[in-house]
Design a protein around this motif. Structure first.
Motif, short mmCIF file in Angstrom:
data_model
loop_
_atom_site.label_atom_id
_atom_site.label_comp_id
_atom_site.label_asym_id
_atom_site.label_seq_id
_atom_site.Cartn_x
_atom_site.Cartn_y
_atom_site.Cartn_z
N UNK A 7 0.85 -1.19 0.00
CA UNK A 7 0.00 0.00 0.00
C UNK A 7 0.88 1.24 0.00
N UNK A 8 0.55 2.22 -0.81
CA UNK A 8 1.33 3.46 -0.74
C UNK A 8 1.01 4.18 0.56
N UNK A 9 1.97 4.90 1.08
CA UNK A 9 1.75 5.66 2.30
C UNK A 9 0.75 6.77 2.01
N UNK A 10 -0.16 7.01 2.95
CA UNK A 10 -1.15 8.07 2.78
C UNK A 10 -0.47 9.43 2.82
N UNK A 11 0.52 9.57 3.65
CA UNK A 11 1.24 10.83 3.78
C UNK A 11 2.63 10.55 4.33
N UNK A 12 3.55 11.32 3.88
CA UNK A 12 4.91 11.22 4.39
C UNK A 12 5.33 12.60 4.86
N UNK A 13 5.95 12.67 6.02
CA UNK A 13 6.39 13.96 6.56
C UNK A 13 7.31 14.63 5.54
N UNK A 14 7.02 15.89 5.26
CA UNK A 14 7.82 16.64 4.29
C UNK A 14 7.35 16.48 2.86
N UNK A 57 -6.34 15.25 4.99
CA UNK A 57 -5.04 15.06 5.62
C UNK A 57 -5.02 15.69 7.01
N UNK A 58 -5.60 16.87 7.14
CA UNK A 58 -5.68 17.54 8.45
C UNK A 58 -6.44 16.66 9.43
N UNK A 59 -7.56 16.09 8.99
CA UNK A 59 -8.35 15.21 9.86
C UNK A 59 -7.55 13.97 10.25
N UNK A 89 0.64 19.24 -4.69
CA UNK A 89 -0.04 18.33 -5.61
C UNK A 89 -1.39 17.85 -5.08
N UNK A 90 -1.72 18.21 -3.82
CA UNK A 90 -2.96 17.77 -3.21
C UNK A 90 -4.06 18.80 -3.43
N UNK A 91 -5.28 18.31 -3.61
CA UNK A 91 -6.43 19.20 -3.76
C UNK A 91 -6.84 19.74 -2.39
N UNK A 92 -7.77 20.70 -2.39
CA UNK A 92 -8.27 21.24 -1.13
C UNK A 92 -8.92 20.13 -0.31
N UNK A 93 -9.69 19.28 -0.96
CA UNK A 93 -10.35 18.17 -0.25
C UNK A 93 -9.32 17.22 0.33
N UNK A 94 -8.27 16.94 -0.42
CA UNK A 94 -7.21 16.06 0.07
C UNK A 94 -6.51 16.69 1.27
#
Length: 62
Positions: A10-17, A31-33, A22-27
């Motif tokens: 599985x690809x990581x959902x987020x990586x620090x840094x 991510x904040x949630x 490249x992320x949309x406002x919804x993304x």
């Protein structure tokens, strides 16, 4: 050959840094949630460890 080698990772959902441009406002809102929930999880683990340490210190205090 092990079957685990053939299972796609599985690809990581987020990586620090990570590049956030490249992320949309919804993304970004998602991510904040996600990060907020992860912060709460880490804080709960820290609190449990602090409580455990405090209990041990109280038990062995002379």
């Amino acid at each position: 050959m092990d079957l685990d080698d053939l299972t796609p990772k599985k690809p990581k959902a987020h990586e620090i840094g990570q590049d956030l441009s490249k992320l949309s406002e919804a993304d970004l809102k998602a991510l904040i949630e996600t990060l907020g929930a992860e912060i709460a999880r880490v804080e709960a683990a820290l609190s449990a460890k602090e409580s455990s340490r405090s209990a041990a210190e109280a038990a062995f205090k002379r």
